[in-house]
Design a protein around this motif. Structure first.
Motif, PDB file in Angstrom:
ATOM      1  N   ALA A   1      47.577  34.148  47.962  1.00 56.50           N
ATOM      2  CA  ALA A   1      47.450  33.541  46.709  1.00 56.50           C
ATOM      3  C   ALA A   1      46.223  32.432  47.010  1.00 56.50           C
ATOM      4  O   ALA A   1      45.512  31.971  45.945  1.00 56.50           O
ATOM      5  CB  ALA A   1      48.637  33.281  46.112  1.00 56.50           C
ATOM      6  N   ARG A   2      46.706  31.698  48.000  1.00 57.93           N
ATOM      7  CA  ARG A   2      45.983  30.684  48.316  1.00 57.93           C
ATOM      8  C   ARG A   2      44.379  30.772  48.642  1.00 57.93           C
ATOM      9  O   ARG A   2      43.514  30.198  48.385  1.00 57.93           O
ATOM     10  CB  ARG A   2      46.487  29.770  49.580  1.00 57.93           C
ATOM     11  CG  ARG A   2      47.625  28.836  49.173  1.00 57.93           C
ATOM     12  CD  ARG A   2      47.340  27.724  48.410  1.00 57.93           C
ATOM     13  NE  ARG A   2      46.970  26.834  49.179  1.00 57.93           N
ATOM     14  CZ  ARG A   2      46.416  25.468  48.816  1.00 57.93           C
ATOM     15  NH1 ARG A   2      46.593  25.028  47.481  1.00 57.93           N
ATOM     16  NH2 ARG A   2      46.191  24.426  49.545  1.00 57.93           N
ATOM     17  N   VAL A   3      44.259  32.206  49.161  1.00 61.54           N
ATOM     18  CA  VAL A   3      42.856  32.636  49.391  1.00 61.54           C
ATOM     19  C   VAL A   3      42.161  32.821  48.175  1.00 61.54           C
ATOM     20  O   VAL A   3      40.914  32.300  47.682  1.00 61.54           O
ATOM     21  CB  VAL A   3      42.777  33.958  50.169  1.00 61.54           C
ATOM     22  CG1 VAL A   3      41.618  34.592  49.957  1.00 61.54           C
ATOM     23  CG2 VAL A   3      43.253  33.653  51.416  1.00 61.54           C
ATOM     24  N   LEU A   4      43.017  33.440  47.054  1.00 62.78           N
ATOM     25  CA  LEU A   4      42.287  33.668  45.814  1.00 62.78           C
ATOM     26  C   LEU A   4      41.954  32.105  45.240  1.00 62.78           C
ATOM     27  O   LEU A   4      41.004  32.171  44.470  1.00 62.78           O
ATOM     28  CB  LEU A   4      43.274  34.223  44.867  1.00 62.78           C
ATOM     29  CG  LEU A   4      42.846  34.634  43.596  1.00 62.78           C
ATOM     30  CD1 LEU A   4      41.732  35.527  43.538  1.00 62.78           C
ATOM     31  CD2 LEU A   4      43.967  35.527  42.742  1.00 62.78           C
ATOM     32  N   GLN A   5      43.193  31.359  45.195  1.00 58.16           N
ATOM     33  CA  GLN A   5      42.692  30.021  44.749  1.00 58.16           C
ATOM     34  C   GLN A   5      41.525  29.217  45.172  1.00 58.16           C
ATOM     35  O   GLN A   5      40.625  28.773  44.533  1.00 58.16           O
ATOM     36  CB  GLN A   5      43.861  29.180  44.873  1.00 58.16           C
ATOM     37  CG  GLN A   5      44.045  27.959  44.073  1.00 58.16           C
ATOM     38  CD  GLN A   5      45.129  27.042  44.384  1.00 58.16           C
ATOM     39  OE1 GLN A   5      45.874  27.024  45.408  1.00 58.16           O
ATOM     40  NE2 GLN A   5      45.822  26.383  43.505  1.00 58.16           N
ATOM     41  N   GLY A   6      41.398  29.470  46.503  1.00 52.52           N
ATOM     42  CA  GLY A   6      40.116  28.997  47.301  1.00 52.52           C
ATOM     43  C   GLY A   6      38.904  29.627  46.769  1.00 52.52           C
ATOM     44  O   GLY A   6      37.775  28.805  47.131  1.00 52.52           O
TER      45      GLY A   6
ATOM     46  N   ILE B   1      44.360  31.731  38.151  1.00 52.44           N
ATOM     47  CA  ILE B   1      45.056  32.914  38.526  1.00 52.44           C
ATOM     48  C   ILE B   1      45.697  32.593  39.758  1.00 52.44           C
ATOM     49  O   ILE B   1      46.808  33.191  39.932  1.00 52.44           O
ATOM     50  CB  ILE B   1      43.862  34.176  38.257  1.00 52.44           C
ATOM     51  CG1 ILE B   1      43.585  34.542  36.932  1.00 52.44           C
ATOM     52  CG2 ILE B   1      44.866  35.259  39.010  1.00 52.44           C
ATOM     53  CD1 ILE B   1      42.494  35.349  36.749  1.00 52.44           C
ATOM     54  N   GLY B   2      44.848  32.045  40.566  1.00 52.84           N
ATOM     55  CA  GLY B   2      45.442  32.029  42.044  1.00 52.84           C
ATOM     56  C   GLY B   2      46.580  30.891  41.779  1.00 52.84           C
ATOM     57  O   GLY B   2      47.687  31.059  42.687  1.00 52.84           O
ATOM     58  N   SER B   3      46.347  29.919  41.203  1.00 52.67           N
ATOM     59  CA  SER B   3      47.553  28.744  41.128  1.00 52.67           C
ATOM     60  C   SER B   3      48.809  29.538  40.452  1.00 52.67           C
ATOM     61  O   SER B   3      49.876  29.345  40.991  1.00 52.67           O
ATOM     62  CB  SER B   3      47.122  27.759  39.886  1.00 52.67           C
ATOM     63  OG  SER B   3      45.921  27.210  40.598  1.00 52.67           O
ATOM     64  N   LEU B   4      48.681  30.497  39.386  1.00 50.96           N
ATOM     65  CA  LEU B   4      49.773  31.146  38.955  1.00 50.96           C
ATOM     66  C   LEU B   4      50.395  31.985  40.082  1.00 50.96           C
ATOM     67  O   LEU B   4      51.480  32.076  40.339  1.00 50.96           O
ATOM     68  CB  LEU B   4      49.397  32.070  37.705  1.00 50.96           C
ATOM     69  CG  LEU B   4      49.305  31.423  36.374  1.00 50.96           C
ATOM     70  CD1 LEU B   4      48.877  32.409  35.251  1.00 50.96           C
ATOM     71  CD2 LEU B   4      50.879  31.091  36.022  1.00 50.96           C
ATOM     72  N   THR B   5      49.443  32.700  40.701  1.00 50.77           N
ATOM     73  CA  THR B   5      50.050  33.607  41.647  1.00 50.77           C
ATOM     74  C   THR B   5      50.722  32.819  42.886  1.00 50.77           C
ATOM     75  O   THR B   5      51.693  33.213  43.395  1.00 50.77           O
ATOM     76  CB  THR B   5      48.872  34.473  42.285  1.00 50.77           C
ATOM     77  OG1 THR B   5      47.970  35.127  41.475  1.00 50.77           O
ATOM     78  CG2 THR B   5      49.243  35.620  43.286  1.00 50.77           C
TER      79      THR B   5
ATOM     80  N   PHE C   1      51.622  23.765  41.777  1.00 50.52           N
ATOM     81  CA  PHE C   1      50.739  24.836  41.476  1.00 50.52           C
ATOM     82  C   PHE C   1      50.647  25.248  39.831  1.00 50.52           C
ATOM     83  O   PHE C   1      49.509  25.299  39.318  1.00 50.52           O
ATOM     84  CB  PHE C   1      50.789  26.472  42.094  1.00 50.52           C
ATOM     85  CG  PHE C   1      50.826  26.122  43.369  1.00 50.52           C
ATOM     86  CD1 PHE C   1      49.586  25.946  44.107  1.00 50.52           C
ATOM     87  CD2 PHE C   1      51.962  26.261  44.250  1.00 50.52           C
ATOM     88  CE1 PHE C   1      49.738  25.677  45.472  1.00 50.52           C
ATOM     89  CE2 PHE C   1      52.165  26.421  45.625  1.00 50.52           C
ATOM     90  CZ  PHE C   1      50.921  25.768  46.351  1.00 50.52           C
ATOM     91  N   LEU C   2      51.590  25.232  38.991  1.00 50.64           N
ATOM     92  CA  LEU C   2      51.496  25.495  37.692  1.00 50.64           C
ATOM     93  C   LEU C   2      50.846  24.002  37.032  1.00 50.64           C
ATOM     94  O   LEU C   2      50.136  24.511  35.722  1.00 50.64           O
ATOM     95  CB  LEU C   2      52.863  25.446  37.102  1.00 50.64           C
ATOM     96  CG  LEU C   2      53.648  26.695  37.668  1.00 50.64           C
ATOM     97  CD1 LEU C   2      55.278  26.442  37.196  1.00 50.64           C
ATOM     98  CD2 LEU C   2      53.244  27.774  36.978  1.00 50.64           C
ATOM     99  N   ILE C   3      50.678  22.912  37.453  1.00 55.46           N
ATOM    100  CA  ILE C   3      49.959  21.990  36.895  1.00 55.46           C
ATOM    101  C   ILE C   3      48.571  22.288  36.645  1.00 55.46           C
ATOM    102  O   ILE C   3      47.777  21.808  35.556  1.00 55.46           O
ATOM    103  CB  ILE C   3      50.238  20.530  37.794  1.00 55.46           C
ATOM    104  CG1 ILE C   3      49.766  19.422  36.936  1.00 55.46           C
ATOM    105  CG2 ILE C   3      49.561  20.904  38.858  1.00 55.46           C
ATOM    106  CD1 ILE C   3      50.166  19.094  35.726  1.00 55.46           C
TER     107      ILE C   3
END
Length: 461
Positions: free
Chosen positions: A103-108, A86-90, A166-168
């Motif tokens: 978004a990177r915070v969510l990904q982290g 979800i973080g990557s999509l964001t 990010f989409l990868i």
């Protein structure tokens, strides 16, 4: 499914999670100038993208083991992959720098749990005799990620758009979610001691305040803000000491620091990693902004670092056994620092062979440095303190990456403002970060000589 095939599937699941985390730490660096242009931001402002990710992982790493015990390894691993995807999509959908940072915070948040929860799942499912081999297998994924990351990021940017870095993660994460649901054992929650939320909050406040203080703009009128944030960081750090002394189960026991090599290794690690962690951020920026390299070219120039680092790991055991940790770290730290300083010499007139030689030297020495620092810092801890010490050590590692990027970017801005040249700013920043790395050699001189004797005794067997 047989027990052997179930274990094989588990190893692949954890390896893929580790690969995603390692890939995402490096794939962003070569894309930063392109992201800056698209979001109408300054290239050096992109350091917030890296810092937000690494700092979030540093903050949440200590809670990973408690979450797994409280809610079960399988559930937490599913949630971590979901948050990462979800973080990557964001990230891919972000239209401003602020949106991308959050978004990177969510990904982290998701990335912080991928490796520690994966290790725990293997520990609970694989027998002791096969555990070392299992960790060796997933470590390969961690080595492949940094090798592919910069080149893959440069190729995506040059052939498609930066959004694909990010989409990868989306198709990889989707396969991971299916595999976890299908193959990861559905373990039950374990009895977990109360988590030290107050202690975690104090240390988190310290790290966040310190990082924000470094990220403040360099203008004079913001000096008071930086000073206030540094003060908050210092107060929260000092407040943890009496708090931990009087709590039965603090986040990190103060007894950890009675092991002399742990304390020395922790400080040395922090200094050394601050210097070397600035390189993956500053070098692609300098290559693209000052030397005119394309994103793909700058990504391929990072390959010698990763390949040399992977190949040099086999030398570390013999070198430490022969010379001891103290002598090895003293010399190797000097080589790492000197190679960082040498990046200041990169220019269109410098022969390609010389540039590659410097990159190879840095990659090989930096990889061996990490392996030696990790070992000497943790090997003296008792089995009782090993888990807590490893968790604190992981926090320091991730914090150092963020600090290296913040300090490196700050120095470029300061020197560029002073001399009116971004090229001079990059070159002087490499010199300064190399000196910071060299200072860690002074710290390593305080290592206890016992590890050297132990290493030589082990080699004699």
């Amino acid at each position: 499914m047989t027990r052997q095939s179930s274990h094989t599937a588990l190893l692949w699941i954890v390896a893929v999670g580790f690969f995603m985390q390692a890939l995402d730490t490096t794939i962003v660096n070569t894309a930063l100038p392109s992201i800056a242009r698209d979001l109408h931001a300054a290239p050096l402002a992109m350091q917030a993208i890296v810092v937000a990710y690494t700092l979030t992982m540093a903050l949440l790493t200590p809670a990973s083991g408690w979450l797994a015990d409280r809610f079960g390894t399988r559930l937490v691993y599913l949630v971590s992959i979901s948050l990462f995807v979800i973080g990557s999509l964001t990230c891919a959908m972000a239209h401003s720098l602020d949106q991308l940072v959050w978004a990177r915070v969510l990904q982290g948040v998701g990335g912080s749990m991928l490796l520690p929860i994966g290790r725990l799942a293997i520990l609970r499912a694989v027998s002791g005799e096969a555990y070392v081999s299992a960790l060796a297998m997933i470590s390969v994924a961690g080595q492949v990620g940094p090798i592919l990351g910069p080149t893959l990021g440069g190729w995506f940017v040059q052939s498609f758009t930066w959004h694909w870095i990010f989409l990868i993660n989306v198709p990889i994460g989707a396969v991971g979610l299916y595999a976890v649901h299908r193959f990861l054992p559905n373990d039950t929650a374990h009895d977990a001691p109360p988590f030290d939320f107050i202690g975690c909050g104090l240390l988190s406040l310290c790290m966040v305040s310190f990082s924000l203080a470094l990220d403040c703009p360099v203008e004079t009128h913001r000096g008071a803000v930086s000073a206030a944030l540094f003060a908050v960081a210092a107060v929260s750090a000092f407040a943890y000491v009496p708090y931990a002394r009087h709590r039965r189960n603090p986040l990190f026991h103060l007894a950890l620091f009675r092991e002399p090599n742990f304390s020395v290794g922790l400080v040395g690690n922090l200094l050394c990693r601050i210097g070397s962690s600035a390189v993956p951020f500053l070098l692609p920026l300098m290559m693209q902004l000052e030397l005119g390299y394309s994103p793909l070219h700058s990504g391929m120039m990072m390959l010698p670092i990763a390949i040399a680092g992977t190949l040099s790991k086999r030398w570390i055991a013999r070198l430490v056994s022969r010379y001891g940790y103290d002598n090895f770290l003293l010399v190797n730290t000097a080589l790492v620092g000197a190679s960082i300083v040498a990046f200041a010499a990169f220019s269109p007139s410098l022969p390609l062979a010389v540039e590659i030689a410097i990159l190879v030297l840095f990659g090989a020495c930096n990889s061996m440095q990490f392996a030696a620092m990790n070992s000497v810092t943790l090997k003296g801890l008792s089995s009782k303190d090993a888990g807590s010490g490893n968790s604190l050590f992981s926090m320091v590692q991730m914090l150092a990456i963020g600090l290296g990027v913040s300090i490196g970017g700050l120095l470029v801005q300061v020197f560029e403002g002073q001399f009116g040249s971004a090229s001079v700013g990059f070159r002087l920043s490499f010199v300064c970060m190399g000196v910071v790395t060299l200072l860690s050699g002074v710290v390593f001189r305080r290592l206890d000589s016992a590890p050297r004797a132990a290493a030589q005794a082990s080699a004699a067997r």
